[in-house]
Design a protein around this motif. Sequence first.
Motif, mmCIF file in Angstrom:
data_model
loop_
_atom_site.group_PDB
_atom_site.id
_atom_site.type_symbol
_atom_site.label_atom_id
_atom_site.label_comp_id
_atom_site.label_asym_id
_atom_site.label_seq_id
_atom_site.Cartn_x
_atom_site.Cartn_y
_atom_site.Cartn_z
ATOM 1 N N GLY A 184 0.652 -1.174 -0.044
ATOM 2 C CA GLY A 184 -0.049 0.055 0.079
ATOM 3 C C GLY A 184 0.758 1.138 0.000
ATOM 4 O O GLY A 184 0.503 2.226 -0.701
ATOM 5 N N ILE A 185 2.010 1.435 0.706
ATOM 6 C CA ILE A 185 2.676 2.391 0.652
ATOM 7 C C ILE A 185 3.296 2.724 -0.530
ATOM 8 O O ILE A 185 3.393 3.788 -1.103
ATOM 9 N N CYS A 186 3.959 1.544 -1.347
ATOM 10 C CA CYS A 186 4.497 1.646 -2.479
ATOM 11 C C CYS A 186 3.558 2.144 -3.423
ATOM 12 O O CYS A 186 3.703 3.063 -4.479
ATOM 13 N N GLY A 187 2.129 1.799 -3.436
ATOM 14 C CA GLY A 187 0.920 2.137 -4.247
ATOM 15 C C GLY A 187 0.788 3.759 -3.872
ATOM 16 O O GLY A 187 0.428 4.438 -4.909
ATOM 17 N N ALA A 188 0.772 4.233 -2.607
ATOM 18 C CA ALA A 188 0.724 5.561 -2.429
ATOM 19 C C ALA A 188 1.671 6.502 -2.841
ATOM 20 O O ALA A 188 1.416 7.529 -3.834
ATOM 21 N N LEU A 189 2.875 6.206 -3.040
ATOM 22 C CA LEU A 189 3.995 6.746 -3.716
ATOM 23 C C LEU A 189 3.899 6.995 -5.113
ATOM 24 O O LEU A 189 3.929 7.720 -5.821
ATOM 25 N N ALA A 190 3.575 5.653 -5.647
ATOM 26 C CA ALA A 190 3.301 5.577 -7.152
ATOM 27 C C ALA A 190 2.271 6.409 -7.521
ATOM 28 O O ALA A 190 2.356 7.160 -8.627
ATOM 29 N N GLY A 191 1.164 6.293 -6.940
ATOM 30 C CA GLY A 191 -0.025 6.948 -7.377
ATOM 31 C C GLY A 191 0.087 8.450 -7.160
ATOM 32 O O GLY A 191 -0.430 9.348 -8.091
ATOM 33 N N GLY A 192 0.858 9.049 -6.063
ATOM 34 C CA GLY A 192 1.094 10.276 -6.005
ATOM 35 C C GLY A 192 1.769 11.030 -7.048
ATOM 36 O O GLY A 192 1.428 12.182 -7.599
ATOM 37 N N ILE A 193 2.792 10.181 -7.496
ATOM 38 C CA ILE A 193 3.763 10.793 -8.450
ATOM 39 C C ILE A 193 2.965 10.711 -9.838
ATOM 40 O O ILE A 193 2.946 11.972 -10.574
ATOM 41 N N ALA A 194 2.349 9.785 -10.067
ATOM 42 C CA ALA A 194 1.209 9.528 -11.512
ATOM 43 C C ALA A 194 -0.002 10.683 -11.424
ATOM 44 O O ALA A 194 -0.145 11.606 -12.522
ATOM 45 N N ALA A 195 -0.457 10.840 -10.325
ATOM 46 C CA ALA A 195 -1.554 12.081 -10.049
ATOM 47 C C ALA A 195 -1.107 13.371 -10.434
ATOM 48 O O ALA A 195 -1.642 14.104 -11.101
ATOM 49 N N GLY A 196 0.143 13.949 -9.791
ATOM 50 C CA GLY A 196 0.782 15.296 -10.071
ATOM 51 C C GLY A 196 0.955 15.244 -11.694
ATOM 52 O O GLY A 196 0.622 16.302 -12.119
ATOM 53 N N ILE A 197 1.582 14.423 -12.236
ATOM 54 C CA ILE A 197 2.054 14.314 -13.703
ATOM 55 C C ILE A 197 0.671 14.720 -14.463
ATOM 56 O O ILE A 197 0.851 15.308 -15.700
ATOM 57 N N THR A 198 -0.180 13.824 -14.141
ATOM 58 C CA THR A 198 -1.500 13.838 -15.343
ATOM 59 C C THR A 198 -2.605 14.645 -14.777
ATOM 60 O O THR A 198 -3.923 14.733 -15.469
ATOM 61 N N THR A 199 -2.220 15.579 -13.793
ATOM 62 C CA THR A 199 -3.531 16.501 -13.204
ATOM 63 C C THR A 199 -4.124 17.385 -14.731
ATOM 64 O O THR A 199 -5.388 17.546 -14.665
ATOM 65 N N PRO A 200 -3.367 17.881 -15.556
ATOM 66 C CA PRO A 200 -4.003 18.800 -16.759
ATOM 67 C C PRO A 200 -4.703 17.735 -17.474
ATOM 68 O O PRO A 200 -5.845 18.296 -17.940
ATOM 69 N N LEU A 201 -4.564 16.447 -17.582
ATOM 70 C CA LEU A 201 -5.362 15.760 -18.377
ATOM 71 C C LEU A 201 -6.807 15.499 -17.632
ATOM 72 O O LEU A 201 -7.886 15.259 -17.981
#
Length: 274
Positions: A184-201
């Motif tokens: 879950g911690i790995c998922g939180a880190l990966a998700g946070g990175i992906a979320a920030g990058i794809t916010t404009p979309l």
Amino acid sequence: MNNAKDFRNSLIAGGSAGTMVDVILFPIDTLKTRLQSHHGFTQSGGFRGIYSGLASAALGSAPTAAVFFSTYEVIKTAFHSTDKQSLAPVVHMIAASVGEVTACLLRVPVEVVKQRTQTKHSSTSFNAFRKTVATEGFLGLYRGYISTISREIPFAFIQFPLWEYFKVLWSRESGVPITAWQSGICGALAGGIAAGITTPLDVAKTRIMLAEKSSKIAQGSILYTLRQIRLQRGIKGLFAGVVPRVIWISIGGAIFLGVYEEVKIILNSQTWNV
């Protein structure tokens, strides 16, 4: 037999994880959607009625997550039979992308109804559903399908290879298989990175789903929508709601992927008659 068991377990685990995340974190999702709305945060409801649209989210979260994870696991298993570890990131990208395209057949109608309720276009999820079908037909429920896919595929390309990589790295460093909470911690880190990058979309997707039927944005062109947001609100507009989105997906990734792994562990330990 094992394949049937794995498929069933992925369905159950994915559905359980998806429901838990969407219900627990729904208020954050509402705030994010209102920040991204063309009408602005205050006119879209502000901090009032932050659970508006919960019914549609709760109804659609389990089947959507179940479809995604069952597809993801089936494709990942099929490709991994080649035993070429160097191709693992590509396998995870393909599996996650196909999973997202499939899951969006259920997710997009839920998102349309949910977001229109969140931004006060309708008083309840049922009214939003009824109004959408009455004014736009059944296809109105799929407005924003292409923009959603265009958001989800880049997101999946980033999140799932990172998630799988972080799990392998953690296990390698500790010398033992990781637990569900570590996943879950790995998922939180990966998700946070992906979320920030794809916010404009994500902002573009929200605008397309909420736009008036007669507007050009409602036609679904992502590039046009991004250009309009850029002209109207600058770079800041393209990243509207980035903080709640990153928080929501980071916490959601921890719960979603942690619960998913935990439920799979529990189910795999059970004896099923297939």
